[in-house]
Design a protein around this motif. Structure first.
Motif, PDB file in Angstrom:
ATOM      1  N   SER A  23      53.386  50.388  -9.543  1.00  0.00           N
ATOM      2  CA  SER A  23      54.117  49.526 -10.467  1.00  0.00           C
ATOM      3  C   SER A  23      53.358  48.225 -10.698  1.00  0.00           C
ATOM      4  O   SER A  23      52.668  47.728  -9.818  1.00  0.00           O
ATOM      5  CB  SER A  23      55.507  49.196  -9.906  1.00  0.00           C
ATOM      6  N   ALA A  24      53.514  47.666 -11.898  1.00  0.00           N
ATOM      7  CA  ALA A  24      52.886  46.392 -12.233  1.00  0.00           C
ATOM      8  C   ALA A  24      53.770  45.240 -11.770  1.00  0.00           C
ATOM      9  O   ALA A  24      54.988  45.375 -11.711  1.00  0.00           O
ATOM     10  CB  ALA A  24      52.683  46.305 -13.751  1.00  0.00           C
ATOM     11  N   PRO A  25      53.171  44.086 -11.438  1.00  0.00           N
ATOM     12  CA  PRO A  25      53.989  42.917 -11.106  1.00  0.00           C
ATOM     13  C   PRO A  25      54.878  42.535 -12.284  1.00  0.00           C
ATOM     14  O   PRO A  25      54.513  42.726 -13.437  1.00  0.00           O
ATOM     15  CB  PRO A  25      52.949  41.824 -10.837  1.00  0.00           C
ATOM     16  N   LEU A  26      56.052  41.972 -11.987  1.00  0.00           N
ATOM     17  CA  LEU A  26      57.013  41.652 -13.036  1.00  0.00           C
ATOM     18  C   LEU A  26      56.486  40.634 -14.033  1.00  0.00           C
ATOM     19  O   LEU A  26      56.813  40.696 -15.204  1.00  0.00           O
ATOM     20  CB  LEU A  26      58.321  41.152 -12.410  1.00  0.00           C
ATOM     21  N   ASP A  27      55.669  39.676 -13.607  1.00  0.00           N
ATOM     22  CA  ASP A  27      55.211  38.638 -14.521  1.00  0.00           C
ATOM     23  C   ASP A  27      54.278  39.163 -15.604  1.00  0.00           C
ATOM     24  O   ASP A  27      54.160  38.581 -16.669  1.00  0.00           O
ATOM     25  CB  ASP A  27      54.558  37.477 -13.765  1.00  0.00           C
ATOM     26  N   SER A  28      53.627  40.280 -15.368  1.00  0.00           N
ATOM     27  CA  SER A  28      52.739  40.842 -16.381  1.00  0.00           C
ATOM     28  C   SER A  28      53.276  42.146 -16.953  1.00  0.00           C
ATOM     29  O   SER A  28      52.546  42.900 -17.575  1.00  0.00           O
ATOM     30  CB  SER A  28      51.351  41.064 -15.784  1.00  0.00           C
ATOM     31  N   ALA A  29      54.555  42.397 -16.748  1.00  0.00           N
ATOM     32  CA  ALA A  29      55.121  43.690 -17.131  1.00  0.00           C
ATOM     33  C   ALA A  29      54.999  43.973 -18.617  1.00  0.00           C
ATOM     34  O   ALA A  29      54.609  45.071 -19.010  1.00  0.00           O
ATOM     35  CB  ALA A  29      56.579  43.778 -16.689  1.00  0.00           C
ATOM     36  N   SER A  30      55.324  43.001 -19.471  1.00  0.00           N
ATOM     37  CA  SER A  30      55.322  43.249 -20.909  1.00  0.00           C
ATOM     38  C   SER A  30      53.928  43.591 -21.420  1.00  0.00           C
ATOM     39  O   SER A  30      53.732  44.604 -22.088  1.00  0.00           O
ATOM     40  CB  SER A  30      55.864  42.029 -21.656  1.00  0.00           C
ATOM     41  N   SER A  31      52.948  42.766 -21.102  1.00  0.00           N
ATOM     42  CA  SER A  31      51.588  43.045 -21.572  1.00  0.00           C
ATOM     43  C   SER A  31      51.024  44.272 -20.860  1.00  0.00           C
ATOM     44  O   SER A  31      50.260  45.031 -21.450  1.00  0.00           O
ATOM     45  CB  SER A  31      50.683  41.841 -21.363  1.00  0.00           C
ATOM     46  N   GLY A  32      51.419  44.476 -19.603  1.00  0.00           N
ATOM     47  CA  GLY A  32      50.961  45.649 -18.871  1.00  0.00           C
ATOM     48  C   GLY A  32      51.493  46.935 -19.462  1.00  0.00           C
ATOM     49  O   GLY A  32      50.770  47.924 -19.572  1.00  0.00           O
ATOM     50  N   VAL A  33      52.763  46.942 -19.859  1.00  0.00           N
ATOM     51  CA  VAL A  33      53.368  48.130 -20.468  1.00  0.00           C
ATOM     52  C   VAL A  33      52.676  48.443 -21.789  1.00  0.00           C
ATOM     53  O   VAL A  33      52.347  49.601 -22.069  1.00  0.00           O
ATOM     54  CB  VAL A  33      54.886  47.940 -20.659  1.00  0.00           C
ATOM     55  N   GLU A  34      52.417  47.432 -22.588  1.00  0.00           N
ATOM     56  CA  GLU A  34      51.736  47.656 -23.873  1.00  0.00           C
ATOM     57  C   GLU A  34      50.338  48.217 -23.661  1.00  0.00           C
ATOM     58  O   GLU A  34      49.909  49.120 -24.383  1.00  0.00           O
ATOM     59  CB  GLU A  34      51.678  46.356 -24.668  1.00  0.00           C
ATOM     60  N   ALA A  35      49.626  47.706 -22.667  1.00  0.00           N
ATOM     61  CA  ALA A  35      48.277  48.199 -22.385  1.00  0.00           C
ATOM     62  C   ALA A  35      48.320  49.653 -21.911  1.00  0.00           C
ATOM     63  O   ALA A  35      47.493  50.467 -22.316  1.00  0.00           O
ATOM     64  CB  ALA A  35      47.603  47.307 -21.341  1.00  0.00           C
ATOM     65  N   ILE A  36      49.282  49.969 -21.072  1.00  0.00           N
ATOM     66  CA  ILE A  36      49.421  51.345 -20.587  1.00  0.00           C
ATOM     67  C   ILE A  36      49.805  52.275 -21.730  1.00  0.00           C
ATOM     68  O   ILE A  36      49.260  53.386 -21.849  1.00  0.00           O
ATOM     69  CB  ILE A  36      50.436  51.412 -19.431  1.00  0.00           C
TER      70      ILE A  36
END
Length: 96
Positions: free
Chosen positions: A12-25
């Motif tokens: 799982s990605a850290p919560l603070d980078s979740a939005s940009s992380g989800v888009e990248a994934i």
């Protein structure tokens, strides 16, 4: 039937980078699907030819999904549809 469990923390990605992380994934998933379908078009690969092969493949995918804490039903349905689409793409390409 395998029960679904929450994703494991190490996947799982850290919560603070979740939005940009989800888009990248999501972008990576689309790029991988594009590569997979390109192989289906050029090599005729990516689908199961018979029911026994399909059952074996889906079973292996379900096990991997369970081990990673990914929703098993979702993954099995997705892979089943992905294999169907790959076969259809292969058939369409090699029919032309």
């Amino acid at each position: 039937m395998m029960h679904e469990r929450p994703p494991r923390p190490e996947h799982s990605a850290p919560l603070d980078s979740a939005s940009s992380g989800v888009e990248a994934i999501d972008r990576q998933i689309l790029l991988l699907l594009s590569q997979r379908f390109a192989l289906a078009r050029t090599l005729g690969a990516g689908g199961w030819e018979d029911e026994a092969e399909r059952r074996k493949g889906i079973s292996a995918i379900r096990t991997q999904a369970f081990e990673l804490g990914v929703p098993v039903g979702l993954v099995a349905d997705f892979w089943d549809r992905l294999a169907e689409a790959s076969l259809a793409m292969r058939d369409q390409t090699f029919r032309l």
